[in-house]
Structures are given as C-alpha cells and as structure tokens.
Design a protein around this motif. Structure first.
Motif, mmCIF file in Angstrom:
data_model
loop_
_atom_site.group_PDB
_atom_site.id
_atom_site.type_symbol
_atom_site.label_atom_id
_atom_site.label_comp_id
_atom_site.label_asym_id
_atom_site.label_seq_id
_atom_site.Cartn_x
_atom_site.Cartn_y
_atom_site.Cartn_z
ATOM 1 N N ARG A 30 0.804 -1.229 0.000
ATOM 2 C CA ARG A 30 0.000 0.000 0.000
ATOM 3 C C ARG A 30 0.829 1.267 0.000
ATOM 4 N N TYR A 31 1.943 1.256 0.726
ATOM 5 C CA TYR A 31 2.672 2.505 0.959
ATOM 6 C C TYR A 31 4.082 2.520 0.372
ATOM 7 N N GLY A 32 4.575 1.364 -0.050
ATOM 8 C CA GLY A 32 5.931 1.308 -0.595
ATOM 9 C C GLY A 32 6.998 1.626 0.429
ATOM 10 N N LEU A 33 6.689 1.413 1.713
ATOM 11 C CA LEU A 33 7.634 1.759 2.775
ATOM 12 C C LEU A 33 8.831 0.829 2.804
ATOM 13 N N LEU A 34 8.623 -0.391 2.387
ATOM 14 C CA LEU A 34 9.686 -1.394 2.401
ATOM 15 C C LEU A 34 9.795 -2.014 1.023
ATOM 16 N N VAL A 35 11.004 -2.283 0.599
ATOM 17 C CA VAL A 35 11.223 -2.963 -0.680
ATOM 18 C C VAL A 35 12.223 -4.096 -0.430
ATOM 19 N N PRO A 36 11.714 -5.203 0.121
ATOM 20 C CA PRO A 36 12.623 -6.306 0.421
ATOM 21 C C PRO A 36 13.139 -6.969 -0.849
ATOM 22 N N GLN A 37 14.281 -7.619 -0.705
ATOM 23 C CA GLN A 37 14.787 -8.438 -1.797
ATOM 24 C C GLN A 37 13.883 -9.663 -1.915
ATOM 25 N N ARG A 38 14.029 -10.401 -2.996
ATOM 26 C CA ARG A 38 13.223 -11.602 -3.194
ATOM 27 C C ARG A 38 14.112 -12.784 -3.528
ATOM 28 N N THR A 39 13.689 -13.960 -3.056
ATOM 29 C CA THR A 39 14.354 -15.193 -3.459
ATOM 30 C C THR A 39 13.869 -15.534 -4.859
ATOM 31 N N PRO A 40 14.504 -16.495 -5.526
ATOM 32 C CA PRO A 40 14.007 -16.915 -6.836
ATOM 33 C C PRO A 40 12.545 -17.379 -6.805
ATOM 34 N N LYS A 41 12.091 -17.864 -5.653
ATOM 35 C CA LYS A 41 10.693 -18.301 -5.518
ATOM 36 C C LYS A 41 9.765 -17.174 -5.075
ATOM 37 N N GLY A 42 10.318 -15.982 -4.865
ATOM 38 C CA GLY A 42 9.491 -14.824 -4.536
ATOM 39 C C GLY A 42 9.338 -14.525 -3.057
ATOM 40 N N HIS A 43 10.021 -15.246 -2.196
ATOM 41 C CA HIS A 43 9.939 -14.980 -0.763
ATOM 42 C C HIS A 43 10.705 -13.696 -0.434
ATOM 43 N N ARG A 44 10.151 -12.923 0.475
ATOM 44 C CA ARG A 44 10.773 -11.659 0.870
ATOM 45 C C ARG A 44 11.984 -11.902 1.766
ATOM 46 N N LEU A 45 13.027 -11.111 1.544
ATOM 47 C CA LEU A 45 14.231 -11.149 2.370
ATOM 48 C C LEU A 45 14.570 -9.724 2.786
ATOM 49 N N TYR A 46 14.705 -9.511 4.080
ATOM 50 C CA TYR A 46 14.935 -8.185 4.631
ATOM 51 C C TYR A 46 16.360 -8.056 5.152
ATOM 52 N N THR A 47 16.902 -6.843 5.094
ATOM 53 C CA THR A 47 18.249 -6.548 5.593
ATOM 54 C C THR A 47 18.145 -5.877 6.969
ATOM 55 N N ASP A 48 19.293 -5.679 7.599
ATOM 56 C CA ASP A 48 19.326 -4.936 8.859
ATOM 57 C C ASP A 48 18.795 -3.514 8.656
ATOM 58 N N ASN A 49 19.057 -2.922 7.500
ATOM 59 C CA ASN A 49 18.540 -1.575 7.212
ATOM 60 C C ASN A 49 17.018 -1.568 7.162
ATOM 61 N N ASP A 50 16.431 -2.629 6.572
ATOM 62 C CA ASP A 50 14.968 -2.739 6.536
ATOM 63 C C ASP A 50 14.403 -2.820 7.952
ATOM 64 N N ILE A 51 15.061 -3.591 8.804
ATOM 65 C CA ILE A 51 14.607 -3.736 10.193
ATOM 66 C C ILE A 51 14.706 -2.397 10.922
ATOM 67 N N ALA A 52 15.785 -1.656 10.676
ATOM 68 C CA ALA A 52 15.924 -0.325 11.281
ATOM 69 C C ALA A 52 14.801 0.598 10.797
ATOM 70 N N LYS A 53 14.456 0.506 9.518
ATOM 71 C CA LYS A 53 13.379 1.327 8.961
ATOM 72 C C LYS A 53 12.049 0.977 9.621
ATOM 73 N N ILE A 54 11.794 -0.314 9.832
ATOM 74 C CA ILE A 54 10.562 -0.751 10.494
ATOM 75 C C ILE A 54 10.504 -0.174 11.906
ATOM 76 N N ARG A 55 11.616 -0.214 12.603
ATOM 77 C CA ARG A 55 11.651 0.341 13.971
ATOM 78 C C ARG A 55 11.418 1.850 13.953
ATOM 79 N N ASP A 56 11.948 2.540 12.944
ATOM 80 C CA ASP A 56 11.679 3.982 12.795
ATOM 81 C C ASP A 56 10.189 4.228 12.552
#
Length: 69
Positions: A30-56
């Motif tokens: 809905r908001y485009g707040l996070l843009v995780p990477q994807r595995t070849p099967k389409g599963h979301r993968l988050y980085t430490d930066n993504d986690i910091a953004k979520i906490r913000d």
C-alpha cells in the motif's frame, strides 16, 4: 572486500520487530515503505537496514503519525 549481508525472512523480521507479516506485506504493497529483496521463488528477504526502517516507522506511529505520512 566482500561484506556478507545478513538477510532475514518475513517471519524472522516479524519476531524481531513485533510487526506481523500481514502488516509488513501491507506496508510494502500500500505505501511502498519497504522494498525487500526476493528469493528466486518470490519470498521476501529483509536486511538490517529494513529492520531499522521498520523500527523507525514504529517510533513514528507511537508518536501519532499516520502510516500514510
């Protein structure tokens, strides 16, 4: 120099941040707040930066700022 980046599944991120996976997907869709990477099967993968953004985001929500802002 090759720096190894730790990647987290959506369930790991949910456990680390307290934000459930449905909400994480909604924030992305809905908001485009996070843009995780994807595995070849389409599963979301988050980085430490993504986690910091979520906490913000959680800190802003606690202050009464709406998610759309």
């Amino acid at each position: 120099m090759n720096v190894e980046v730790k990647l987290y599944s959506i369930s790991e991120v949910s456990e680390l941040t307290g934000v459930n996976s449905v909400t994480l997907r909604a924030w992305q869709r809905r908001y485009g707040l996070l843009v995780p990477q994807r595995t070849p099967k389409g599963h979301r993968l988050y980085t430490d930066n993504d986690i910091a953004k979520i906490r913000d985001i959680l800190a802003w929500l606690d202050k009464g700022v709406s998610i759309g802002r």
